[in-house]
Design an enzyme around this catalytic site. Structure first.
Site, PDB file in Angstrom:
ATOM      1  N   ALA A 254     -25.887 -61.691 -37.509  1.00  0.00           N
ATOM      2  CA  ALA A 254     -27.091 -62.353 -36.979  1.00  0.00           C
ATOM      3  C   ALA A 254     -26.826 -63.729 -36.372  1.00  0.00           C
ATOM      4  O   ALA A 254     -27.774 -64.440 -36.044  1.00  0.00           O
ATOM      5  CB  ALA A 254     -28.194 -62.437 -38.033  1.00  0.00           C
ATOM      6  N   ALA A 255     -25.552 -64.083 -36.185  1.00  0.00           N
ATOM      7  CA  ALA A 255     -25.257 -65.354 -35.510  1.00  0.00           C
ATOM      8  C   ALA A 255     -25.869 -65.330 -34.106  1.00  0.00           C
ATOM      9  O   ALA A 255     -26.423 -66.332 -33.634  1.00  0.00           O
ATOM     10  CB  ALA A 255     -23.758 -65.578 -35.414  1.00  0.00           C
ATOM     11  N   GLY A 256     -25.774 -64.168 -33.461  1.00  0.00           N
ATOM     12  CA  GLY A 256     -26.340 -64.039 -32.114  1.00  0.00           C
ATOM     13  C   GLY A 256     -27.856 -64.175 -32.123  1.00  0.00           C
ATOM     14  O   GLY A 256     -28.450 -64.730 -31.196  1.00  0.00           O
ATOM     15  N   ASP A 257     -28.484 -63.677 -33.174  1.00  0.00           N
ATOM     16  CA  ASP A 257     -29.954 -63.792 -33.280  1.00  0.00           C
ATOM     17  C   ASP A 257     -30.352 -65.246 -33.495  1.00  0.00           C
ATOM     18  O   ASP A 257     -31.330 -65.736 -32.912  1.00  0.00           O
ATOM     19  CB  ASP A 257     -30.471 -62.932 -34.440  1.00  0.00           C
TER      20      ASP A 257
HETATM   21  P1  ATP Z   1     -24.239 -60.823 -33.865  1.00  0.00           P
HETATM   22  O1  ATP Z   1     -23.246 -60.783 -34.994  1.00  0.00           O
HETATM   23  O2  ATP Z   1     -25.547 -61.377 -34.274  1.00  0.00           O
HETATM   24  O3  ATP Z   1     -24.335 -59.523 -33.117  1.00  0.00           O
HETATM   25  P2  ATP Z   1     -23.186 -61.774 -31.347  1.00  0.00           P
HETATM   26  O4  ATP Z   1     -21.992 -60.885 -31.265  1.00  0.00           O
HETATM   27  O5  ATP Z   1     -24.338 -61.490 -30.471  1.00  0.00           O
HETATM   28  O6  ATP Z   1     -23.656 -61.928 -32.869  1.00  0.00           O
HETATM   29  P3  ATP Z   1     -21.494 -64.082 -31.453  1.00  0.00           P
HETATM   30  O7  ATP Z   1     -20.821 -64.540 -30.229  1.00  0.00           O
HETATM   31  O8  ATP Z   1     -20.683 -63.431 -32.508  1.00  0.00           O
HETATM   32  O9  ATP Z   1     -22.771 -63.249 -31.025  1.00  0.00           O
HETATM   33  O10 ATP Z   1     -22.176 -65.327 -32.146  1.00  0.00           O
HETATM   34  C1  ATP Z   1     -23.233 -66.037 -31.528  1.00  0.00           C
HETATM   35  C2  ATP Z   1     -22.928 -67.510 -31.576  1.00  0.00           C
HETATM   36  O11 ATP Z   1     -22.697 -67.900 -32.935  1.00  0.00           O
HETATM   37  C3  ATP Z   1     -21.677 -67.923 -30.815  1.00  0.00           C
HETATM   38  O12 ATP Z   1     -21.983 -68.113 -29.437  1.00  0.00           O
HETATM   39  C4  ATP Z   1     -21.298 -69.202 -31.539  1.00  0.00           C
HETATM   40  O13 ATP Z   1     -22.063 -70.279 -31.051  1.00  0.00           O
HETATM   41  C5  ATP Z   1     -21.728 -68.909 -32.983  1.00  0.00           C
HETATM   42  N1  ATP Z   1     -20.602 -68.422 -33.785  1.00  0.00           N
HETATM   43  C6  ATP Z   1     -20.283 -67.135 -34.050  1.00  0.00           C
HETATM   44  N2  ATP Z   1     -19.186 -67.051 -34.811  1.00  0.00           N
HETATM   45  C7  ATP Z   1     -18.801 -68.317 -35.061  1.00  0.00           C
HETATM   46  C8  ATP Z   1     -17.731 -68.910 -35.795  1.00  0.00           C
HETATM   47  N3  ATP Z   1     -16.817 -68.168 -36.435  1.00  0.00           N
HETATM   48  N4  ATP Z   1     -17.632 -70.270 -35.818  1.00  0.00           N
HETATM   49  C9  ATP Z   1     -18.562 -71.041 -35.171  1.00  0.00           C
HETATM   50  N5  ATP Z   1     -19.584 -70.541 -34.469  1.00  0.00           N
HETATM   51  C10 ATP Z   1     -19.716 -69.201 -34.404  1.00  0.00           C
HETATM   52  O1  RIB Z   2     -27.901 -58.934 -35.322  1.00  0.00           O
HETATM   53  C1  RIB Z   2     -27.788 -58.625 -36.675  1.00  0.00           C
HETATM   54  C2  RIB Z   2     -28.674 -57.467 -37.011  1.00  0.00           C
HETATM   55  O2  RIB Z   2     -28.211 -56.313 -36.361  1.00  0.00           O
HETATM   56  C3  RIB Z   2     -28.688 -57.113 -38.494  1.00  0.00           C
HETATM   57  O3  RIB Z   2     -29.660 -57.827 -39.223  1.00  0.00           O
HETATM   58  C4  RIB Z   2     -28.922 -55.614 -38.478  1.00  0.00           C
HETATM   59  O4  RIB Z   2     -30.187 -55.249 -38.922  1.00  0.00           O
HETATM   60  C5  RIB Z   2     -28.703 -55.170 -37.028  1.00  0.00           C
HETATM   61  O5  RIB Z   2     -29.884 -54.859 -36.443  1.00  0.00           O
END
Ligand code: ATP
Ligand code: RIB
Length: 307
Positions: A254-257
């Site tokens: 959920a970092a992306g969220d």
């Molecule tokens: P999700 O896991 O929610 O699908 P995502 O793949 O859409 O995430 P990521 O690029 O993994 O997106 O993470 C979103 C943002 O979180 C990144 O642009 C960055 O700012 C931050 N982030 C993710 N991982 C890290 C990390 N290991 N250290 C610092 N910041 C991070």
């Molecule tokens: O982005 C993270 C989310 O992806 C999780 O909470 C999971 O429910 C999936 O939808």
């Protein structure tokens, strides 16, 4: 509700999380370290995070008539999200995500859409007043694509700023790219959208070249999310890179969220795109230092402590 509402249209999932030292190979069984259940789903996570950061937030989505669905709604309500637009499908179970998180904080996710998968365009039409009250619309792809298309249409009609997270990755029509304001793929989603195969260490120049292919199809602002490397803004005219601070990642789920919610909040407060991305990078880097999805979202206070 004021005209400044951030509206999220999207998914709600129960996240069933196993912590593992490493992910299993095909056909292999491994023993996990522990198991936990969290409120998740990309839509609900974005709604929760935006509200935790002080936004006035409403959500449209759908859960089943089960205890998981009730728990999802209660969790969002307790965070201050307006949940009247979260519907219940008596024939479907609440969406579920099976998540493995390894020792580096990386994840592997399988989702079973359940009631997210039966949210229809007509149901959005009925919830149209929520679009009238909003200024900004947050979208992802965990609900049916024809429902997302309807949300984009209603968003445009009501002149909302539209931010689309193209996750889970799916091909997108050019019409969508022209209609939304910001597209926020991670690297694998960007690869799928343009047919490239960039690796995690790809240069900013090659990521720019990939993203520009979407600009030629009508996209105006692409924010590439690059995990621990931060984020990059690509427009038809320029590229700007935003490095992430170094943190101890526990769980990147959920970092992306978190990123999208914080970006939306900052934009809605009148910040520039660049300022909003800086804020989003800071917020998302905090989220990876805690376990879970909604449970990892930083508060306004957590972020002001950084300044
Ligand atoms: P999700 O896991 O929610 O699908 P995502 O793949 O859409 O995430 P990521 O690029 O993994 O997106 O993470 C979103 C943002 O979180 C990144 O642009 C960055 O700012 C931050 N982030 C993710 N991982 C890290 C990390 N290991 N250290 C610092 N910041 C991070
Ligand atoms: O982005 C993270 C989310 O992806 C999780 O909470 C999971 O429910 C999936 O939808």
């Amino acid at each position: 509700m004021s005209k400044r509402t951030i509206l999220v249209v999207g998914s709600l999932n129960t996240d069933l999380v196993a912590k593992v030292d490493r992910f299993p190979d095909g056909g292999e069984t491994i023993t996990g370290r522990n198991f936990s259940v969290h409120c998740g789903g990309k839509g609900a996570n974005q709604a929760y995070a935006a509200s935790a950061l002080g936004g006035s937030v409403a959500m449209i989505g759908q859960v089943g008539e089960d205890g998981f669905g009730a728990a999802q709604i209660a969790n969002l309500s307790s965070a201050g999200v307006a949940t009247a637009g979260i519907l219940r499908d008596p024939k479907k179970e609440t969406g579920t995500a099976f998540i493995g998180v390894d020792s580096s904080g990386e994840n592997r996710i399988i989702i079973v859409p359940g009631a997210n998968g039966t949210l229809t365009p007509n149901q959005l039409q009925v919830e149209c007043p929520l679009f009238q009250q909003a200024s900004l619309l947050l979208l992802q792809l965990e609900t049916p694509l024809n429902t997302v298309a309807k949300a984009i249409k209603l968003g445009r009609m009501h002149k909302l700023t539209i931010i689309l997270d193209p996750a889970p990755a799916a091909p997108l029509p050019d019409e969508w790219l022209e209609s939304i304001d910001y597209l926020t793929p991670n690297l694998s989603e960007l690869n799928l959208l343009v047919g490239d195969s960039l690796v995690e260490t790809a240069s900013i120049e090659s990521i720019t070249a990939s993203a520009r292919k979407l600009c030629t199809r009508g996209a105006r602002k692409i924010i590439g999310k690059l995990g621990s490397r931060g984020a990059v803004l690509v427009t038809p005219e320029a590229t700007t890179y935003f490095p992430a601070p170094k943190v101890q990642a526990i769980d990147t789920t959920a970092a992306g969220d978190c990123f999208n919610a914080a970006f939306a909040i900052a934009l809605d407060r009148g910040n520039t795109t660049h300022e909003a991305i800086r804020y989003a990078v800071a917020a998302a880097s905090l989220s990876v230092t805690k376990a879970g999805a909604q449970s990892s979202m930083p508060s306004l206070e957590d972020l002001s402590n950084l300044e």
